[in-house]
Scaffold this motif. Structure first.
Motif, mmCIF file in Angstrom:
data_model
loop_
_atom_site.group_PDB
_atom_site.id
_atom_site.type_symbol
_atom_site.label_atom_id
_atom_site.label_comp_id
_atom_site.label_asym_id
_atom_site.label_seq_id
_atom_site.Cartn_x
_atom_site.Cartn_y
_atom_site.Cartn_z
ATOM 1 N N ARG A 124 41.705 16.662 1.901
ATOM 2 C CA ARG A 124 41.317 17.966 2.467
ATOM 3 C C ARG A 124 40.711 17.807 3.863
ATOM 4 O O ARG A 124 40.918 18.648 4.734
ATOM 5 C CB ARG A 124 40.301 18.662 1.561
ATOM 6 C CG ARG A 124 40.835 19.192 0.245
ATOM 7 C CD ARG A 124 39.746 19.970 -0.473
ATOM 8 N NE ARG A 124 40.064 20.240 -1.860
ATOM 9 C CZ ARG A 124 40.822 21.260 -2.280
ATOM 10 N NH1 ARG A 124 41.323 22.088 -1.379
ATOM 11 N NH2 ARG A 124 41.057 21.430 -3.560
ATOM 12 N N THR A 144 49.723 15.973 6.226
ATOM 13 C CA THR A 144 50.329 17.039 5.408
ATOM 14 C C THR A 144 50.797 16.512 4.064
ATOM 15 O O THR A 144 51.094 17.288 3.162
ATOM 16 C CB THR A 144 51.527 17.671 6.135
ATOM 17 O OG1 THR A 144 52.496 16.645 6.425
ATOM 18 C CG2 THR A 144 51.085 18.320 7.438
ATOM 19 N N ARG A 191 50.081 19.459 1.400
ATOM 20 C CA ARG A 191 49.272 20.553 1.916
ATOM 21 C C ARG A 191 50.109 21.821 1.982
ATOM 22 O O ARG A 191 51.211 21.825 2.540
ATOM 23 C CB ARG A 191 48.730 20.204 3.297
ATOM 24 C CG ARG A 191 47.539 21.049 3.731
ATOM 25 C CD ARG A 191 47.055 20.630 5.114
ATOM 26 N NE ARG A 191 46.659 19.226 5.174
ATOM 27 C CZ ARG A 191 45.461 18.777 4.806
ATOM 28 N NH1 ARG A 191 44.559 19.626 4.355
ATOM 29 N NH2 ARG A 191 45.163 17.483 4.901
ATOM 30 N N GLY A 201 49.201 25.373 3.251
ATOM 31 C CA GLY A 201 48.165 26.224 3.835
ATOM 32 C C GLY A 201 46.807 25.603 3.597
ATOM 33 O O GLY A 201 46.568 24.440 3.929
ATOM 34 N N ASP A 202 45.920 26.363 2.970
ATOM 35 C CA ASP A 202 44.590 25.857 2.649
ATOM 36 C C ASP A 202 44.543 25.179 1.285
ATOM 37 O O ASP A 202 43.496 24.653 0.887
ATOM 38 C CB ASP A 202 43.570 27.008 2.667
ATOM 39 C CG ASP A 202 43.407 27.607 4.059
ATOM 40 O OD1 ASP A 202 43.602 26.859 5.040
ATOM 41 O OD2 ASP A 202 43.104 28.813 4.160
ATOM 42 N N GLN A 203 45.649 25.193 0.571
ATOM 43 C CA GLN A 203 45.691 24.642 -0.773
ATOM 44 C C GLN A 203 46.271 23.222 -0.772
ATOM 45 O O GLN A 203 47.053 22.849 0.100
ATOM 46 C CB GLN A 203 46.537 25.521 -1.692
ATOM 47 C CG GLN A 203 46.082 26.970 -1.775
ATOM 48 C CD GLN A 203 44.674 27.092 -2.334
ATOM 49 O OE1 GLN A 203 44.334 26.442 -3.328
ATOM 50 N NE2 GLN A 203 43.844 27.922 -1.704
#
Length: 299
Positions: free
Chosen positions: A126, A131, A143, A145-147
């Motif tokens: 995180r 990616t 990865r 997006g934010d998840q």
């Protein structure tokens, strides 16, 4: 049925095709739903055929045909399947291949103690710039997006064990003959699109091969004239059946490309008749790492 063979299928009216598709539906495993007739076009060929849905995946009806497969020429860097005549029966074929070795795992299915290393990797991931991250044949992080999406590696120890969970009753894998017919859509060129790799195309793993938008699909991954999508990626192989067991088609696990042999030789494994000459040296777990597969129903 004669109408289920490609020459006759092309002569049917829309009404006759719709009727035939209802007959096909009666032969399918429980859970299939009829969707639509759709025309697919690629590389100068086209086919209007039926599209069905099963557990969120689309399947297309591919009429059978009598075809010539394989290649007669010998290439110093490749092994090709021999020239042969084959009678291909009608099939219902999953449009998109899926990974055979990796499956998505929701975070709430991970165990805080048993999967402690995965959770630690997620937190580190995180905060980092990458990616994607993979811990060899264990777990992979992507990865979105934010998840963070977690993929786990399949723990089967053999093809037989894998098949028991991935191929329900009524489903199977294409044979090598069937796969070459489905991939090449009946053409006799080295690749489905011709006899050469067009280096101006946008290709995976080849930097600067095209100025196309990075979000656009890669040309080799677009649906063919049967409505089927293939990886078009030499790092991947599609699992198919052979007389002696199984093999991977459509790639070599990236051996040529990763070995610095250039685009032409690197993408030679995406040829329709290509056979990886080194595949027999791989254990099931190593083969599984680069495998994709698609289910078919023989009609």
């Amino acid at each position: 049925m004669e109408a289920w063979n490609r020459p006759r299928w092309g002569q049917l009216t829309v009404e006759e095709k719709m009727h035939t598709m209802q007959e096909v539906l009666k032969q399918l495993p429980a859970g299939f739903k009829w969707l639509r007739l759709e025309r697919f076009e690629r590389y100068g060929q086209s086919l209007e055929t039926g599209v069905f849905l099963y557990e969120g995946s689309e399947y297309v009806f591919v009429p059978g045909d009598s075809v010539t497969l394989g290649r007669s020429e010998v290439h110093m860097y490749a092994k090709m399947s021999p020239v042969r005549e084959a009678v291909i029966g009608p099939l219902l074929v999953q449009r998109q291949p899926v990974s055979a070795g990796w499956y998505e795992c929701p975070l709430d299915r991970l165990d805080a103690e048993e999967d402690e290393d995965v959770f630690e990797a997620i937190e580190e991931f995180r905060q980092g710039p990458h990616t994607s991250y993979e811990y060899s044949q264990s777990f992979r992080l992507e990865r979105d997006g934010d998840q963070v999406v977690v993929f786990l590696f399949d723990d089967s120890e053999s093809f037989g064990e894998w098949r028991e969970t991935e191929l329900p009753e009524g489903f199977t894998l294409p044979t090598e003959d069937e796969w070459e017919y489905l991939y090449g859509a009946g053409v006799r060129t080295l690749f489905p699109w011709g006899d050469e790799i067009d280096t101006s195309m946008r290709l995976r793993h080849v930097s600067g091969s095209s100025e196309a938008n990075a979000e656009d699909p890669y040309p080799l991954e677009l649906p063919n004239a049967f409505g089927l999508c293939f990886p078009g990626d030499p790092y991947k192989k599609e699992l198919v059946l052979t007389e002696g067991g199984i093999t991977g088609k459509g790639g070599d696990g990236g051996s040529n490309l990763h070995g610095g042999q250039g685009v032409d030789l690197g993408y030679l494994p995406t040829a329709t008749a290509f056979r990886d000459p080194y595949e027999s040296e791989l254990e099931w777990e190593d083969l599984l790492d680069c495998l994709v597969y698609r289910r078919v129903v023989r009609l």
